[in-house]
Enzyme design. Sequence first.
Site, PDB file in Angstrom:
ATOM      1  N   SER A  16       8.653   3.276   5.167  1.00  0.00           N
ATOM      2  CA  SER A  16       9.608   3.966   4.314  1.00  0.00           C
ATOM      3  C   SER A  16       9.212   3.820   2.860  1.00  0.00           C
ATOM      4  CB  SER A  16      11.025   3.435   4.558  1.00  0.00           C
ATOM      5  OG  SER A  16      11.957   4.175   3.823  1.00  0.00           O
ATOM      6  N   HIS A  47       5.317  -7.370  -0.351  1.00  0.00           N
ATOM      7  CA  HIS A  47       4.983  -8.609  -1.040  1.00  0.00           C
ATOM      8  C   HIS A  47       5.605  -8.651  -2.436  1.00  0.00           C
ATOM      9  CE1 HIS A  47       1.694  -9.738   1.878  1.00  0.00           C
ATOM     10  NE2 HIS A  47       1.955  -8.485   2.218  1.00  0.00           N
ATOM     11  N   ASP A  94       0.879  -1.169   0.000  1.00  0.00           N
ATOM     12  CA  ASP A  94       0.000   0.000   0.000  1.00  0.00           C
ATOM     13  C   ASP A  94       0.913   1.214   0.000  1.00  0.00           C
ATOM     14  OD1 ASP A  94      -2.057  -1.786   0.342  1.00  0.00           O
ATOM     15  OD2 ASP A  94      -2.676  -1.046   2.312  1.00  0.00           O
TER      16      ASP A  94
END
Length: 275
Positions: free
Chosen positions: A244, A143, A90
């Site tokens: 980050s 991921h 995200d």
Amino acid sequence: MKDGLIINLLSVLPRKLVSRTMGAGTRLALPRSVHRMILRWYVRHYGVNLDECVGGIEDYPTIAEFFTRPLLPDVRPTDPAPEALVSPVDAKVYVLGTTEEGRIPQSPELDYPVRTLLGGDQRYEKADYAVLYLAPKDYHRVHSPREGGIVGYRYRPGELWPVFPGATRRVKELFAINERLVIRVDTDLGEIAVVMVGAFGVGRMSLSFSDTVTNTGSAPEEHAFPAPLAVERAGELGRFGMGSTVILLLPHGTVDWTVEPGQDVKLGQRIATRK
């Protein structure tokens, strides 16, 4: 506080020591009332969507565990199309494009060398890239953007500058000098580099397939697996102790980007299409 003043202040502070101290604080089991107050403030201030994560704030005994909270099943559907490259996180798209003379833009005034970012790997001098910035409200696990096999990884200790826009305009080669984990994933598009970049304020990153943890004072690491570790599309690779940036690098000319700078993306969403 002005960005310039923040950077000047951080330039004289022991950033790694401060980040480790902050990290230790996030891993403390605080009194329940204090813990609940801090997390409720965090959720309100940053707009965290608790409907997407497993459990509630009472189910996470430390701030660090809440920060790396898992998502509920099926809240991040993965684009199944054979031609899709999906977002590994995200995030907000910071910049994307094709490297120029082996460099990636950091701001209108600054850029950085891909070779340094990757810890010496020269194979991405001409590559397609996407830089994805994770905000405090975001899900902070990383991921795989494509199914394939994890063939190895590199850990490069480094600085812990913040990565907000004011810092990227002022700190030369910021992404290439901060702490980095470079995960190498072999796919049908070729080898993709998934680069996790640490930042000020904890600076800890970990891998889902190794016991490597960053910002602990350990030496650089370089690992190649005898046989690739199978990973599915959107399979977990690692976690940020505090958020980050993730940088994707792919062989040049393999995809067309389907997102734009400034756009918010979600894990599993298509961000590029195979050519």
